[in-house]
Design an enzyme around this catalytic site. Structure first.
Site, PDB file in Angstrom:
ATOM      1  N   HIS A 306       0.881  -1.435  -0.102  1.00 26.19           N
ATOM      2  CA  HIS A 306      -0.021   0.117  -0.187  1.00 26.19           C
ATOM      3  C   HIS A 306       0.845   1.417  -0.067  1.00 26.19           C
ATOM      4  O   HIS A 306       1.964   1.467   0.653  1.00 26.19           O
ATOM      5  CB  HIS A 306      -0.971  -0.032   1.319  1.00 26.19           C
ATOM      6  CG  HIS A 306      -0.526   0.112   2.572  1.00 26.19           C
ATOM      7  ND1 HIS A 306      -0.246   1.194   3.217  1.00 26.19           N
ATOM      8  CD2 HIS A 306      -0.260  -1.104   3.380  1.00 26.19           C
ATOM      9  CE1 HIS A 306       0.046   0.954   4.527  1.00 26.19           C
ATOM     10  NE2 HIS A 306       0.019  -0.421   4.592  1.00 26.19           N
ATOM     11  N   ASP A 318       6.128   0.257   6.844  1.00 33.57           N
ATOM     12  CA  ASP A 318       4.548   0.113   6.442  1.00 33.57           C
ATOM     13  C   ASP A 318       4.166   1.277   5.568  1.00 33.57           C
ATOM     14  O   ASP A 318       4.009   2.616   6.180  1.00 33.57           O
ATOM     15  CB  ASP A 318       3.872   0.357   7.924  1.00 33.57           C
ATOM     16  CG  ASP A 318       2.535   0.037   7.908  1.00 33.57           C
ATOM     17  OD1 ASP A 318       2.022  -0.536   6.699  1.00 33.57           O
ATOM     18  OD2 ASP A 318       1.755   0.258   8.895  1.00 33.57           O
ATOM     19  N   GLU A 352      -4.976   1.799   2.532  1.00 32.97           N
ATOM     20  CA  GLU A 352      -5.235   0.583   3.285  1.00 32.97           C
ATOM     21  C   GLU A 352      -5.150   0.960   4.696  1.00 32.97           C
ATOM     22  O   GLU A 352      -6.151   0.437   5.472  1.00 32.97           O
ATOM     23  CB  GLU A 352      -3.944  -0.220   3.191  1.00 32.97           C
ATOM     24  CG  GLU A 352      -3.752  -1.639   3.773  1.00 32.97           C
ATOM     25  CD  GLU A 352      -3.556  -1.562   5.285  1.00 32.97           C
ATOM     26  OE1 GLU A 352      -3.825  -2.631   5.996  1.00 32.97           O
ATOM     27  OE2 GLU A 352      -3.045  -0.526   5.878  1.00 32.97           O
ATOM     28  N   GLU A 353      -4.453   2.221   5.100  1.00 33.87           N
ATOM     29  CA  GLU A 353      -4.398   2.411   6.803  1.00 33.87           C
ATOM     30  C   GLU A 353      -6.005   2.866   7.258  1.00 33.87           C
ATOM     31  O   GLU A 353      -6.176   2.368   8.472  1.00 33.87           O
ATOM     32  CB  GLU A 353      -3.370   3.573   6.969  1.00 33.87           C
ATOM     33  CG  GLU A 353      -1.933   2.884   6.490  1.00 33.87           C
ATOM     34  CD  GLU A 353      -1.661   1.990   7.667  1.00 33.87           C
ATOM     35  OE1 GLU A 353      -2.252   1.616   8.532  1.00 33.87           O
ATOM     36  OE2 GLU A 353      -0.273   1.659   7.576  1.00 33.87           O
ATOM     37  N   ASP A 380       2.939  -6.750   3.368  1.00 34.60           N
ATOM     38  CA  ASP A 380       2.493  -5.528   4.630  1.00 34.60           C
ATOM     39  C   ASP A 380       2.817  -5.862   5.658  1.00 34.60           C
ATOM     40  O   ASP A 380       2.069  -5.725   6.674  1.00 34.60           O
ATOM     41  CB  ASP A 380       1.027  -5.016   4.201  1.00 34.60           C
ATOM     42  CG  ASP A 380       0.704  -3.839   4.930  1.00 34.60           C
ATOM     43  OD1 ASP A 380       1.520  -3.050   5.336  1.00 34.60           O
ATOM     44  OD2 ASP A 380      -0.615  -3.652   5.170  1.00 34.60           O
ATOM     45  N   HIS A 452       3.496   2.349  12.779  1.00 34.58           N
ATOM     46  CA  HIS A 452       2.678   3.590  13.083  1.00 34.58           C
ATOM     47  C   HIS A 452       3.284   4.825  13.876  1.00 34.58           C
ATOM     48  O   HIS A 452       2.363   5.543  14.713  1.00 34.58           O
ATOM     49  CB  HIS A 452       1.298   3.179  13.385  1.00 34.58           C
ATOM     50  CG  HIS A 452       0.397   2.300  12.688  1.00 34.58           C
ATOM     51  ND1 HIS A 452      -0.872   1.847  12.887  1.00 34.58           N
ATOM     52  CD2 HIS A 452       0.850   1.832  11.258  1.00 34.58           C
ATOM     53  CE1 HIS A 452      -1.185   0.979  11.625  1.00 34.58           C
ATOM     54  NE2 HIS A 452      -0.389   1.067  11.037  1.00 34.58           N
TER      55      HIS A 452
HETATM   56 ZN   LIG Z   1       0.451  -1.539   6.336  1.00 34.80          ZN
END
Ligand SMILES: [Zn+2]
Length: 485
Positions: A306, A318, A352-353, A380, A452
């Site tokens: 993503h 990520d 995606e998030e 991912d 994140h």
């Molecule tokens: Zn991800």
């Protein structure tokens, strides 16, 4: 811990080899037709040699001339954080398109998709306010999708460890307060992803359950095993029938400190200030690069990651790594001189998030266009050292994939087991029923330390580990394209 882990992997590798032997055994166990048996076995051995040489070629290309690392440097360093709807997300779309055009794929195109546009606003502030007015500043960040606090929001705190605990507390204990969800990761689990899954309901639904009982907001312990000062953001949900209250993540150190102080002073207060808000949806895109199949062009193999990331950092692991590996998998096959039998697609999914709108739209279009999808692979889970692949498929299809494990064994990517594939490819299941949904699986022990957070940066990615991942994915695609499922 590491010993146990390696032993488990070895056992699985041996198992894979045993499966292969079992499959091959009937060929050798036909004494009445020795000539035919020898012939079949010679053909199998030759195919095996051809395939193992092909995989070696892919890995050599990746390790000597791989382009993933430099692509990732640009995506994370020059473009940077790219939350859906942001100008950087749009830059990433344009960059993805140009990069795949330069790689010389047969066709590169974009799929329009409307995405949510949430913005963090100014820097967030969180303070523990003691009984005597003593203020302790702690690291906090808004959870993705949260409403702002509308200035300073100060209230008492009630600590819980589950959503059920909130449901069972008397409303008087919660009304007018922050609910503080402090259930830690289960560190006894071998796979951090499982711990993430089990702790995730606090972040996702914590604000809803808190607001149902009259709370003013939700404070959530960051979803990680690490003990440090980085708050971890991530998507949270609201329920249209329940008032929207702010949701914030506390770093694990801050959560421990708050818990400790609450024991001594149950009446302490917390002050939270966040300016985040949701703007109207924005137009964005999935980016697709395609190499047409030479024998079965109507059968599609998708590989993707993503393109969007959270806003706090560069989105390196990520999911910048998944994006560059997906493009690289196709480039490697072409650079090594292979003409795929089936059509290959590298897909850079958007959103995606905080919405999965890109993955959903890709599946919808596949259904509308009546496409046949053989398999879809997603990377991912970070760009760390390869282990193998997680598969969502029937036991028969999984057994076919496991048969290829010995070919991947020299690259330590032979661990092919049932497991979660990926959020962006999963909508394909209901839409076009691919035979297998596959998640690239790498060593995940360090992933949730930075996941994140502001620490998910390019310097956390190792060039060789990243390139080995792209080659592992290219290898599986080579086999899928050649033999089908
Ligand atoms: Zn991800």
């Amino acid at each position: 811990m590491i010993v146990t882990f390696s032993a488990a992997r070895c056992r699985r590798a041996v198992l894979s080899a045993v499966v292969l032997l079992v499959i091959l055994r009937p060929v050798h166990a036909q004494p009445s037709k020795p000539a035919k048996a020898e012939k079949v076995s010679a053909v199998a051995a030759k195919a095996d040699r051809t395939d193992s040489l092909a995989l070696r070629k892919l890995f050599t290309e990746a390790l000597l001339r791989g382009e993933s690392y430099d692509n990732l440097r640009y995506l994370t360093g020059t473009i940077g954080p790219r939350l859906s709807g942001s100008p950087q997300a749009q830059q990433a779309v344009e960059w993805g398109k140009v990069t795949m055009e330069k790689a010389g794929f047969d066709r590169v195109y974009m799929q329009p998709v409307l995405v949510p546009h949430w913005v963090r606003g100014g820097k967030e502030r969180g303070e523990i306010v003691g009984n005597k007015g003593k203020e302790i500043r702690v690291p906090v960040c808004a959870l993705g999708g949260s409403v702002g606090t509308g200035g300073k929001l100060k209230a008492g705190v009630v600590e819980v460890h589950s959503l059920d605990e909130v449901k069972n507390l008397p409303e008087a204990a919660i009304r007018g307060k922050f609910v503080f969800y402090n259930r830690p990761f289960d560190d006894a689990l071998i796979e951090p992803g499982t711990a993430y899954g089990r702790a995730g309901d606090q972040r996702r639904s914590g604000a809803i359950e808190a607001a149902k009982r009259g709370a003013v907001g939700a404070l959530v312990r960051s979803l990680t095993s690490a003990r440090d000062d980085f708050p971890h953001t991530g998507a949270m949900a609201y329920d249209a029938a329940v008032p929207k209250v702010p949701g914030a993540a506390l770093s694990t150190n801050a959560a421990d400190q708050l818990s400790q102080l609450l024991k001594a002073s149950p009446d302490l207060q917390f002050e939270l200030e966040m300016e985040c808000t949701t703007l109207p949806d924005e137009k964005s895109f999935n980016v697709v690069g395609e190499i047409k199949g030479s024998k079965f062009p109507q059968e599609i193999i998708t590989v993707g990651g993503h393109l969007d990331s959270w806003d706090l950092a560069q989105g390196a692991h990520d999911d910048g790594t998944g994006v560059v590996q997906s493009m690289e998998a196709l480039r490697l096959l072409r650079a090594a001189g292979f003409r795929p039998e089936r059509t290959l697609r590298a897909v850079l999914f958007m959103n995606e998030e905080n919405g999965t709108r890109g993955g959903t739209e890709y599946a919808r279009l596949a259904q509308v266009n009546k496409e046949t999808h053989l398999a879809a692979i997603e990377s991912d889970g970070g760009g760390f050292t390869p282990r193998g692949f997680n598969v969502e498929a029937t036991p028969e299809v999984l057994a076919k994939l496991v048969r290829w494990a010995p070919l991947l064994l020299p690259y330590h990517a032979a661990d092919i087991t049932a497991g979660h594939s990926g959020t962006d490819v999963e909508p394909l299941q209901a839409a076009v029923h691919p035979k297998a949904l596959i998640g690239y699986d790498c060593d995940s022990q360090r992933y949730f330390d930075i996941h994140h957070t502001a620490a998910d940066t390019f310097d956390k990615v190792n060039r060789r580990e990243l390139e080995l991942g792209g080659a592992s994915m290219a290898s599986l695609i080579y086999l899928l394209s050649k033999y089908g499922l």
